[in-house]
Design a protein around this motif. Sequence first.
Motif, PDB file in Angstrom:
ATOM      1  N   GLU A  83      41.371  33.189  38.843  1.00 29.96           N
ATOM      2  CA  GLU A  83      41.480  33.701  40.246  1.00 29.96           C
ATOM      3  C   GLU A  83      42.777  34.939  40.009  1.00 29.96           C
ATOM      4  OE1 GLU A  83      40.067  30.184  43.320  1.00 29.96           O
ATOM      5  OE2 GLU A  83      42.451  30.403  42.634  1.00 29.96           O
ATOM      6  N   VAL A  84      43.963  34.532  39.228  1.00 28.58           N
ATOM      7  CA  VAL A  84      44.701  35.687  39.115  1.00 28.58           C
ATOM      8  C   VAL A  84      44.039  36.813  38.309  1.00 28.58           C
ATOM      9  CG1 VAL A  84      46.917  36.008  37.763  1.00 28.58           C
ATOM     10  CG2 VAL A  84      46.544  33.863  38.911  1.00 28.58           C
ATOM     11  N   PHE A  85      43.408  36.417  37.522  1.00 26.13           N
ATOM     12  CA  PHE A  85      42.719  37.577  36.739  1.00 26.13           C
ATOM     13  C   PHE A  85      41.889  38.613  37.509  1.00 26.13           C
ATOM     14  CE2 PHE A  85      38.653  38.868  34.037  1.00 26.13           C
ATOM     15  CZ  PHE A  85      39.374  40.088  33.388  1.00 26.13           C
ATOM     16  N   ARG A  86      41.017  37.752  38.287  1.00 30.13           N
ATOM     17  CA  ARG A  86      39.912  38.580  39.154  1.00 30.13           C
ATOM     18  C   ARG A  86      40.429  38.882  40.368  1.00 30.13           C
ATOM     19  NH1 ARG A  86      36.639  36.313  43.114  1.00 30.13           N
ATOM     20  NH2 ARG A  86      37.309  34.268  42.646  1.00 30.13           N
ATOM     21  N   LYS A  87      41.503  38.501  41.127  1.00 30.04           N
ATOM     22  CA  LYS A  87      41.782  38.863  42.393  1.00 30.04           C
ATOM     23  C   LYS A  87      43.359  39.497  42.329  1.00 30.04           C
ATOM     24  CE  LYS A  87      39.800  35.312  45.007  1.00 30.04           C
ATOM     25  NZ  LYS A  87      39.903  34.058  45.947  1.00 30.04           N
ATOM     26  N   ILE A  88      43.856  39.551  41.340  1.00 29.90           N
ATOM     27  CA  ILE A  88      45.049  39.943  41.286  1.00 29.90           C
ATOM     28  C   ILE A  88      45.245  41.255  39.911  1.00 29.90           C
ATOM     29  CG2 ILE A  88      47.748  40.037  40.750  1.00 29.90           C
ATOM     30  CD1 ILE A  88      47.611  37.125  41.985  1.00 29.90           C
ATOM     31  N   THR A  89      45.187  40.866  39.001  1.00 32.32           N
ATOM     32  CA  THR A  89      45.148  41.610  37.739  1.00 32.32           C
ATOM     33  C   THR A  89      44.065  42.940  37.841  1.00 32.32           C
ATOM     34  OG1 THR A  89      45.822  39.793  36.342  1.00 32.32           O
ATOM     35  CG2 THR A  89      45.317  42.106  35.086  1.00 32.32           C
ATOM     36  N   ILE A  90      43.019  42.538  38.016  1.00 34.95           N
ATOM     37  CA  ILE A  90      41.861  43.431  38.099  1.00 34.95           C
ATOM     38  C   ILE A  90      42.160  44.578  39.114  1.00 34.95           C
ATOM     39  CG2 ILE A  90      39.283  43.837  38.502  1.00 34.95           C
ATOM     40  CD1 ILE A  90      39.931  42.827  35.841  1.00 34.95           C
ATOM     41  N   PRO A  91      42.280  44.090  40.415  1.00 33.40           N
ATOM     42  CA  PRO A  91      42.736  45.183  41.410  1.00 33.40           C
ATOM     43  C   PRO A  91      43.983  46.266  40.894  1.00 33.40           C
ATOM     44  CG  PRO A  91      42.249  43.352  42.354  1.00 33.40           C
ATOM     45  CD  PRO A  91      42.244  42.899  41.164  1.00 33.40           C
TER      46      PRO A  91
END
Length: 290
Positions: free
Chosen positions: A193-201
């Motif tokens: 979720e951190v990767f998908r919702k924070i790092t990617i954006p």
Amino acid sequence: MKRKTKSLKRRRFIHNTIVHIFLGILGFIWVLPIFFVILTSFRAEGGTYKSYILPRGYTLNNYKKLFDSASNLNYERWFFNTLIVAICSCLLSAFFVLCVAYVTSRLRFRMRKKMMNIALILGMFPGFMSMYAVYYILKGFGFLEAGPLKLVALVMVYSGSSGLGYLVVKGFFDTIPKTIDEAAFIDGATKWEVFRKITIPLSRPVIVTTLLTSFMGPWVDYIFAKVILGQDRQYYTIAIGLWTMLEKEFVEYYYTQFFAGCVLISIPIALIFLFSQKFYVEGVSGAVKG
């Protein structure tokens, strides 16, 4: 004091003039082949070599013949094959690169540095060194039996080792504060979720850079495409199709059409680069900063 200021200004002016003239000459040399390709694509005279550069006549027939069924060319099919392979390879490659970069940037595990060094060393070797081994592996698994499976195999080849090019993305991820991840973990978020919702954006520039570079490779590649697709003309990519137009028995007839085809395949790359140039510069600069 005034004399020194004037002399400094004069030296700076002379230096800047020389530099700009030198850069202008280099720019002219760089643009000249592109100018020649565009002019030849509109040339009305057939045949290959001409003793003059500027055409005696101009026509659009070279572009029309690319899509004419009577010309025995499958240009639109080659273009479609290349587009499908490039898009699929681009998406898969970007996903692999982002995942590997995130793992090496954010996670700490045993053998991490050794694996990064191994990936760095492997990435220094050109991919075509393994093309015969890849060919026989794909043949053993039956991917070279039918045309559509060959295109699938080509996507696998282009995207399979893309994770080795993670360093630029990792450098960008390193610039993102880890405190953001820690705050998300406290709120109950998982690593995915951190990767998908924070790092990617937060990584849009470097993602665009990765997508662009991942798209350009399959779009212009000839070596792997020729080895895997073989003689199956219907499933040729654009690079192989254009090369067949320069074969000895076709070159006199298809020479100007070849240049027209080169201009057409350069348009998507040019448009993509123009629209994504801002993100490309930001992505590379962020990686250097890290």
